[in-house]
Design a protein around this motif. Structure first.
Motif, PDB file in Angstrom:
ATOM      1  N   LEU A  47       0.821  -1.247  -0.046  1.00 22.11           N
ATOM      2  CA  LEU A  47       0.040  -0.034   0.058  1.00 22.11           C
ATOM      3  C   LEU A  47       0.641   1.058   0.162  1.00 22.11           C
ATOM      4  CD1 LEU A  47      -2.836  -1.018   2.416  1.00 22.11           C
ATOM      5  CD2 LEU A  47      -3.145  -0.572  -0.005  1.00 22.11           C
ATOM      6  N   ALA A  48       1.873   1.344   0.778  1.00 22.83           N
ATOM      7  CA  ALA A  48       2.880   2.372   0.756  1.00 22.83           C
ATOM      8  C   ALA A  48       3.671   2.456  -0.700  1.00 22.83           C
ATOM      9  CB  ALA A  48       3.918   2.252   1.776  1.00 22.83           C
ATOM     10  N   MET A  49       3.899   1.547  -1.301  1.00 16.87           N
ATOM     11  CA  MET A  49       4.429   1.503  -2.435  1.00 16.87           C
ATOM     12  C   MET A  49       3.523   2.320  -3.521  1.00 16.87           C
ATOM     13  SD  MET A  49       7.540   1.255  -2.062  1.00 16.87           S
ATOM     14  CE  MET A  49       8.086   0.986  -3.892  1.00 16.87           C
ATOM     15  N   LEU A  50       2.190   1.852  -3.422  1.00 20.24           N
ATOM     16  CA  LEU A  50       1.049   2.266  -4.416  1.00 20.24           C
ATOM     17  C   LEU A  50       0.972   3.690  -4.159  1.00 20.24           C
ATOM     18  CD1 LEU A  50      -0.962   1.755  -6.588  1.00 20.24           C
ATOM     19  CD2 LEU A  50      -2.470   1.308  -4.687  1.00 20.24           C
ATOM     20  N   GLN A  51       0.858   4.144  -2.829  1.00 17.76           N
ATOM     21  CA  GLN A  51       0.734   5.482  -2.836  1.00 17.76           C
ATOM     22  C   GLN A  51       1.813   6.290  -3.244  1.00 17.76           C
ATOM     23  OE1 GLN A  51      -2.746   5.817  -1.777  1.00 17.76           O
ATOM     24  NE2 GLN A  51      -1.789   7.620  -0.999  1.00 17.76           N
ATOM     25  N   TRP A  52       2.964   5.819  -3.138  1.00 18.13           N
ATOM     26  CA  TRP A  52       4.259   6.614  -3.573  1.00 18.13           C
ATOM     27  C   TRP A  52       4.463   6.771  -4.895  1.00 18.13           C
ATOM     28  CZ3 TRP A  52       9.928   4.584  -2.301  1.00 18.13           C
ATOM     29  CH2 TRP A  52      10.666   5.492  -2.659  1.00 18.13           C
ATOM     30  N   TYR A  53       3.704   5.600  -5.727  1.00 20.79           N
ATOM     31  CA  TYR A  53       3.404   5.625  -7.066  1.00 20.79           C
ATOM     32  C   TYR A  53       2.433   6.733  -7.732  1.00 20.79           C
ATOM     33  CZ  TYR A  53       1.815   4.058 -11.698  1.00 20.79           C
ATOM     34  OH  TYR A  53       1.274   3.938 -13.040  1.00 20.79           O
ATOM     35  N   PHE A  54       1.400   6.735  -6.795  1.00 23.89           N
ATOM     36  CA  PHE A  54       0.527   7.695  -7.220  1.00 23.89           C
ATOM     37  C   PHE A  54       1.142   9.248  -6.973  1.00 23.89           C
ATOM     38  CE2 PHE A  54      -3.175   4.876  -5.920  1.00 23.89           C
ATOM     39  CZ  PHE A  54      -3.351   4.324  -7.454  1.00 23.89           C
ATOM     40  N   HIS A  55       1.643   9.240  -6.026  1.00 27.42           N
ATOM     41  CA  HIS A  55       2.171  10.551  -5.772  1.00 27.42           C
ATOM     42  C   HIS A  55       3.293  11.182  -6.851  1.00 27.42           C
ATOM     43  CE1 HIS A  55       4.449  14.000  -3.796  1.00 27.42           C
ATOM     44  NE2 HIS A  55       5.469  13.392  -3.991  1.00 27.42           N
ATOM     45  N   CYS A  56       4.061  10.174  -7.193  1.00 28.83           N
ATOM     46  CA  CYS A  56       5.243  10.391  -8.383  1.00 28.83           C
ATOM     47  C   CYS A  56       4.324  10.725  -9.645  1.00 28.83           C
ATOM     48  CB  CYS A  56       5.950   9.223  -8.624  1.00 28.83           C
ATOM     49  SG  CYS A  56       7.211   8.799  -7.358  1.00 28.83           S
ATOM     50  N   GLN A  57       3.024  10.261  -9.963  1.00 24.98           N
ATOM     51  CA  GLN A  57       2.203  10.659 -11.120  1.00 24.98           C
ATOM     52  C   GLN A  57       1.608  12.069 -11.157  1.00 24.98           C
ATOM     53  OE1 GLN A  57      -0.812   7.712 -11.470  1.00 24.98           O
ATOM     54  NE2 GLN A  57       0.398   6.450 -12.998  1.00 24.98           N
ATOM     55  N   LYS A  58       1.784  12.788  -9.779  1.00 27.78           N
ATOM     56  CA  LYS A  58       1.281  13.900  -9.819  1.00 27.78           C
ATOM     57  C   LYS A  58       2.249  14.977 -10.509  1.00 27.78           C
ATOM     58  CE  LYS A  58      -1.183  13.416  -5.661  1.00 27.78           C
ATOM     59  NZ  LYS A  58      -1.110  13.553  -4.144  1.00 27.78           N
ATOM     60  N   ARG A  59       1.857  16.006 -10.977  1.00 28.06           N
ATOM     61  CA  ARG A  59       2.678  17.140 -11.608  1.00 28.06           C
ATOM     62  C   ARG A  59       3.759  17.963 -10.869  1.00 28.06           C
ATOM     63  NH1 ARG A  59      -1.206  20.256 -15.902  1.00 28.06           N
ATOM     64  NH2 ARG A  59      -1.854  18.561 -17.197  1.00 28.06           N
ATOM     65  N   ASP A  60       3.207  17.843  -9.571  1.00 27.20           N
ATOM     66  CA  ASP A  60       4.087  18.665  -8.538  1.00 27.20           C
ATOM     67  C   ASP A  60       5.221  17.596  -7.919  1.00 27.20           C
ATOM     68  OD1 ASP A  60       2.354  17.123  -7.062  1.00 27.20           O
ATOM     69  OD2 ASP A  60       2.244  18.671  -5.367  1.00 27.20           O
ATOM     70  N   ALA A  61       5.257  16.398  -8.227  1.00 33.09           N
ATOM     71  CA  ALA A  61       6.267  15.440  -7.680  1.00 33.09           C
ATOM     72  C   ALA A  61       7.614  15.713  -8.607  1.00 33.09           C
ATOM     73  CB  ALA A  61       5.666  14.363  -7.910  1.00 33.09           C
ATOM     74  N   GLY A  62       8.675  16.260  -8.073  1.00 29.55           N
ATOM     75  CA  GLY A  62       9.968  16.373  -8.665  1.00 29.55           C
ATOM     76  C   GLY A  62      10.268  14.999  -9.284  1.00 29.55           C
TER      77      GLY A  62
END
Length: 96
Positions: A47-62
């Motif tokens: 679940l943590a890896m999935l959340q991290w993946y979703f975060h990385c898909q956002k435009r503001d993720a560096g």
């Protein structure tokens, strides 16, 4: 992701046993520090890896966050491949 916890547990257990010889596991009583950590981690890590993946898909993720994610996924994927091989050879294939 949480529904796959049993599969993740078996694959991670067999991967750990193959790589470390079962360090942290008492096979007779099926207890030990690794099993306690895996019991919690079988739900939290995917679940943590999935959340991290979703975060990385956002435009503001560096780009640094994306590179860190890939850097974490490569060894985890290799570990899972080892675990799948070990579970197949030790648990599933002999029963076919």
């Amino acid at each position: 992701m949480a529904a796959s916890a049993v599969w993740f547990f078996r694959v991670a257990l067999m991967g750990w046993a193959m790589l470390t010889g079962g360090w942290g596991i008492d096979w007779e009583s099926f207890t030990g520090p690794f099993l306690y950590a895996l019991g919690v981690g079988q739900y939290l890590l995917p679940l943590a890896m999935l959340q991290w993946y979703f975060h990385c898909q956002k435009r503001d993720a560096g780009q640094g966050a994306q590179l860190a994610f890939v850097g974490a996924m490569v060894p985890l994927t290799l570990f899972m491949a080892i675990g799948i091989f070990a579970a197949t050879m030790g648990m599933w294939l002999p029963r076919i």
